[in-house]
Design a protein around this motif. Sequence first.
Motif, PDB file in Angstrom:
ATOM      1  N   MET A   1      14.152 -12.217  -5.743  1.00  0.00           N
ATOM      2  CA  MET A   1      14.439 -10.822  -6.061  1.00  0.00           C
ATOM      3  C   MET A   1      13.795  -9.917  -5.020  1.00  0.00           C
ATOM      4  O   MET A   1      12.851 -10.297  -4.342  1.00  0.00           O
ATOM      5  CB  MET A   1      13.851 -10.484  -7.438  1.00  0.00           C
ATOM      6  CG  MET A   1      12.325 -10.482  -7.460  1.00  0.00           C
ATOM      7  SD  MET A   1      11.679  -9.709  -8.952  1.00  0.00           S
ATOM      8  CE  MET A   1       9.922  -9.669  -8.583  1.00  0.00           C
ATOM      9  N   LYS A   2      14.300  -8.675  -4.936  1.00  0.00           N
ATOM     10  CA  LYS A   2      13.696  -7.691  -4.034  1.00  0.00           C
ATOM     11  C   LYS A   2      12.551  -6.989  -4.769  1.00  0.00           C
ATOM     12  O   LYS A   2      12.655  -6.688  -5.955  1.00  0.00           O
ATOM     13  CB  LYS A   2      14.726  -6.638  -3.644  1.00  0.00           C
ATOM     14  CG  LYS A   2      15.932  -7.188  -2.927  1.00  0.00           C
ATOM     15  CD  LYS A   2      15.857  -6.830  -1.441  1.00  0.00           C
ATOM     16  CE  LYS A   2      17.034  -7.347  -0.655  1.00  0.00           C
ATOM     17  NZ  LYS A   2      16.836  -8.702  -0.137  1.00  0.00           N
ATOM     18  N   ALA A   3      11.461  -6.737  -4.038  1.00  0.00           N
ATOM     19  CA  ALA A   3      10.323  -6.036  -4.633  1.00  0.00           C
ATOM     20  C   ALA A   3       9.572  -5.286  -3.546  1.00  0.00           C
ATOM     21  O   ALA A   3       9.613  -5.670  -2.374  1.00  0.00           O
ATOM     22  CB  ALA A   3       9.389  -7.032  -5.318  1.00  0.00           C
ATOM     23  N   MET A   4       8.899  -4.219  -3.951  1.00  0.00           N
ATOM     24  CA  MET A   4       8.034  -3.471  -3.030  1.00  0.00           C
ATOM     25  C   MET A   4       6.648  -4.109  -3.082  1.00  0.00           C
ATOM     26  O   MET A   4       5.935  -3.981  -4.083  1.00  0.00           O
ATOM     27  CB  MET A   4       7.923  -2.021  -3.489  1.00  0.00           C
ATOM     28  CG  MET A   4       8.918  -1.141  -2.846  1.00  0.00           C
ATOM     29  SD  MET A   4       8.561  -1.011  -1.085  1.00  0.00           S
ATOM     30  CE  MET A   4      10.193  -0.571  -0.513  1.00  0.00           C
ATOM     31  N   VAL A   5       6.294  -4.783  -2.016  1.00  0.00           N
ATOM     32  CA  VAL A   5       5.087  -5.613  -2.013  1.00  0.00           C
ATOM     33  C   VAL A   5       4.061  -5.013  -1.065  1.00  0.00           C
ATOM     34  O   VAL A   5       4.419  -4.458  -0.028  1.00  0.00           O
ATOM     35  CB  VAL A   5       5.455  -7.036  -1.537  1.00  0.00           C
ATOM     36  CG1 VAL A   5       4.223  -7.919  -1.455  1.00  0.00           C
ATOM     37  CG2 VAL A   5       6.471  -7.654  -2.481  1.00  0.00           C
ATOM     38  N   GLN A   6       2.776  -5.137  -1.418  1.00  0.00           N
ATOM     39  CA  GLN A   6       1.723  -4.763  -0.469  1.00  0.00           C
ATOM     40  C   GLN A   6       0.691  -5.888  -0.404  1.00  0.00           C
ATOM     41  O   GLN A   6       0.329  -6.459  -1.430  1.00  0.00           O
ATOM     42  CB  GLN A   6       1.063  -3.428  -0.855  1.00  0.00           C
ATOM     43  CG  GLN A   6       0.204  -3.464  -2.080  1.00  0.00           C
ATOM     44  CD  GLN A   6      -0.526  -2.145  -2.323  1.00  0.00           C
ATOM     45  OE1 GLN A   6      -0.275  -1.506  -3.331  1.00  0.00           O
ATOM     46  NE2 GLN A   6      -1.420  -1.761  -1.435  1.00  0.00           N
ATOM     47  N   GLU A   7       0.246  -6.190   0.805  1.00  0.00           N
ATOM     48  CA  GLU A   7      -0.781  -7.224   0.990  1.00  0.00           C
ATOM     49  C   GLU A   7      -2.157  -6.606   1.158  1.00  0.00           C
ATOM     50  O   GLU A   7      -3.163  -7.264   0.920  1.00  0.00           O
ATOM     51  CB  GLU A   7      -0.469  -8.075   2.231  1.00  0.00           C
ATOM     52  CG  GLU A   7       0.910  -8.725   2.232  1.00  0.00           C
ATOM     53  CD  GLU A   7       1.092  -9.754   1.121  1.00  0.00           C
ATOM     54  OE1 GLU A   7       0.095 -10.172   0.504  1.00  0.00           O
ATOM     55  OE2 GLU A   7       2.261 -10.118   0.847  1.00  0.00           O
ATOM     56  N   VAL A   8      -2.196  -5.354   1.631  1.00  0.00           N
ATOM     57  CA  VAL A   8      -3.482  -4.685   1.878  1.00  0.00           C
ATOM     58  C   VAL A   8      -3.443  -3.293   1.258  1.00  0.00           C
ATOM     59  O   VAL A   8      -2.374  -2.757   0.980  1.00  0.00           O
ATOM     60  CB  VAL A   8      -3.761  -4.533   3.400  1.00  0.00           C
ATOM     61  CG1 VAL A   8      -3.997  -5.878   4.046  1.00  0.00           C
ATOM     62  CG2 VAL A   8      -2.610  -3.796   4.087  1.00  0.00           C
ATOM     63  N   TYR A   9      -4.647  -2.733   1.017  1.00  0.00           N
ATOM     64  CA  TYR A   9      -4.719  -1.337   0.580  1.00  0.00           C
ATOM     65  C   TYR A   9      -4.421  -0.435   1.770  1.00  0.00           C
ATOM     66  O   TYR A   9      -4.749  -0.783   2.918  1.00  0.00           O
ATOM     67  CB  TYR A   9      -6.133  -1.022   0.081  1.00  0.00           C
ATOM     68  CG  TYR A   9      -6.489  -1.656  -1.246  1.00  0.00           C
ATOM     69  CD1 TYR A   9      -5.748  -1.389  -2.389  1.00  0.00           C
ATOM     70  CD2 TYR A   9      -7.597  -2.493  -1.351  1.00  0.00           C
ATOM     71  CE1 TYR A   9      -6.099  -1.951  -3.618  1.00  0.00           C
ATOM     72  CE2 TYR A   9      -7.956  -3.057  -2.574  1.00  0.00           C
ATOM     73  CZ  TYR A   9      -7.203  -2.786  -3.699  1.00  0.00           C
ATOM     74  OH  TYR A   9      -7.555  -3.331  -4.896  1.00  0.00           O
ATOM     75  N   GLY A  10      -3.840   0.724   1.510  1.00  0.00           N
ATOM     76  CA  GLY A  10      -3.604   1.652   2.611  1.00  0.00           C
ATOM     77  C   GLY A  10      -2.587   2.712   2.244  1.00  0.00           C
ATOM     78  O   GLY A  10      -2.228   2.872   1.068  1.00  0.00           O
ATOM     79  N   PRO A  11      -2.094   3.450   3.256  1.00  0.00           N
ATOM     80  CA  PRO A  11      -1.103   4.505   3.011  1.00  0.00           C
ATOM     81  C   PRO A  11       0.256   3.914   2.644  1.00  0.00           C
ATOM     82  O   PRO A  11       0.426   2.684   2.629  1.00  0.00           O
ATOM     83  CB  PRO A  11      -1.051   5.243   4.359  1.00  0.00           C
ATOM     84  CG  PRO A  11      -1.487   4.239   5.363  1.00  0.00           C
ATOM     85  CD  PRO A  11      -2.456   3.326   4.667  1.00  0.00           C
ATOM     86  N   ALA A  12       1.227   4.781   2.412  1.00  0.00           N
ATOM     87  CA  ALA A  12       2.533   4.328   1.897  1.00  0.00           C
ATOM     88  C   ALA A  12       3.202   3.279   2.793  1.00  0.00           C
ATOM     89  O   ALA A  12       3.994   2.464   2.301  1.00  0.00           O
ATOM     90  CB  ALA A  12       3.454   5.523   1.703  1.00  0.00           C
ATOM     91  N   ASP A  13       2.850   3.253   4.083  1.00  0.00           N
ATOM     92  CA  ASP A  13       3.465   2.256   4.984  1.00  0.00           C
ATOM     93  C   ASP A  13       3.124   0.821   4.589  1.00  0.00           C
ATOM     94  O   ASP A  13       3.785  -0.112   5.057  1.00  0.00           O
ATOM     95  CB  ASP A  13       2.956   2.434   6.430  1.00  0.00           C
ATOM     96  CG  ASP A  13       3.066   3.855   6.896  1.00  0.00           C
ATOM     97  OD1 ASP A  13       3.959   4.527   6.392  1.00  0.00           O
ATOM     98  OD2 ASP A  13       2.257   4.265   7.748  1.00  0.00           O
TER      99      ASP A  13
END
Length: 325
Positions: free
Chosen positions: A1-13
């Motif tokens: 499935m598609k998901a908005m994933v983040q591996e690190v803390y930070g800004p919206a990028d």
Amino acid sequence: MKAMVQEVYGPADVLQLRDIDKPVVGDDDVLIRVRAAGVDPSVWHLMTGLPYPIRIMGFGLRTPKLRVRGWDVAGSVEAVGRNVTRFRPGDEVFGTCEGSFAEYACAHEDRLAAKPSGSTFEQAAAVPISAFTALHSLRDQGRIRRGQRVLVIGAGGGVGTYAVQLAKAVFETEVTGVCSTEKTEMVRSLGADHVIDYTRDDFAADGRRYDLILDTAGNRPLSHLRRALTPRGTLVLVGGEGGGRWLGGLHRALGALALSPFVGQNLRAPFVKEPKEDILQSLAEFLEAGSVTPVIDRTYPLSEAPDAIRHWELGHTRGKLVLTV
Ligand SMILES: NC(=O)c1ccc[n+]([C@@H]2O[C@H](COP(=O)([O-])OP(=O)(O)OC[C@H]3O[C@@H](n4cnc5c(N)ncnc54)[C@H](OP(=O)(O)O)[C@@H]3O)[C@@H](O)[C@H]2O)c1
């Protein structure tokens, strides 16, 4: 499935659209085909890991434990765990879950309720955290009573737009909303009896006193807020952006809690948790009765979640932002 994933803390990028595995439904869980997901300040806090104390609270010291963002959700039930009794595949639901910025998400059964009839998925996804924060702050923390004078600071925002409507239509109080010039007409249309444009006027300077103040924005000093409160009035602080990487807006909350036992006014700064099923049902009833209507500034497709968060960061969102999935 598609998901908005983040591996690190930070800004919206740091948010990236990826293909990941669908969540596996646990015995007490409901697998939801997400149709819409709400954007609220907690998404920003978990994305950035700020203020730092939230990392110690269990969200991950160096990197986020939960890689997919988003709490507020609306969608249809895809599958249910073996202990789930209230929902069946195909049911339309709303509530909160971990990782709603995705095509599928798992929610605990007691964090969901039937989507309000007559509401779109986008409207339903705009409700849970913000409307519950408004309801809990006014009713449980503020002990709001009919006929009181209530001041809502940040009346044009996610929590404020619900607070104005609840205070007027459900609790039958005299409501004053504080917002910027562009939002005065909108706040009036939500039922506010009086609207103060904070870019021109100071609500504490006109001599009017309020039985209950709900502060969701602006970081005004406690002394300023207390000047506008009756001698036995209640201040409920829920807002507090800014204030540095360690404390965020918490310094005012800590100040209020420390001072409250020594003054006649009741100063409160709750940490509002996620709404459970009974609260979601009450909120759904308010929507169905027309006492509350979600205000949606803009919707964004899932792939543009970073833009939605940048929009929120500008600080003047009109009601809520919602992702469509
Ligand atoms: N304690 C908790 O558990 C809890 C739960 C939920 C939310 N919150 C907090 O509550 C706050 C509000 O959340 P939200 O979702 O409503 O945020 P939001 O949607 O960003 O709304 C904030 C609103 O405040 C207005 N504002 C900005 N500066 C202001 C000022 N000086 N005076 C009056 N209004 C001002 C903005 O519009 P205009 O300036 O254009 O009028 C904006 O619409 C956030 O700090 C959030 O973290 C806390």
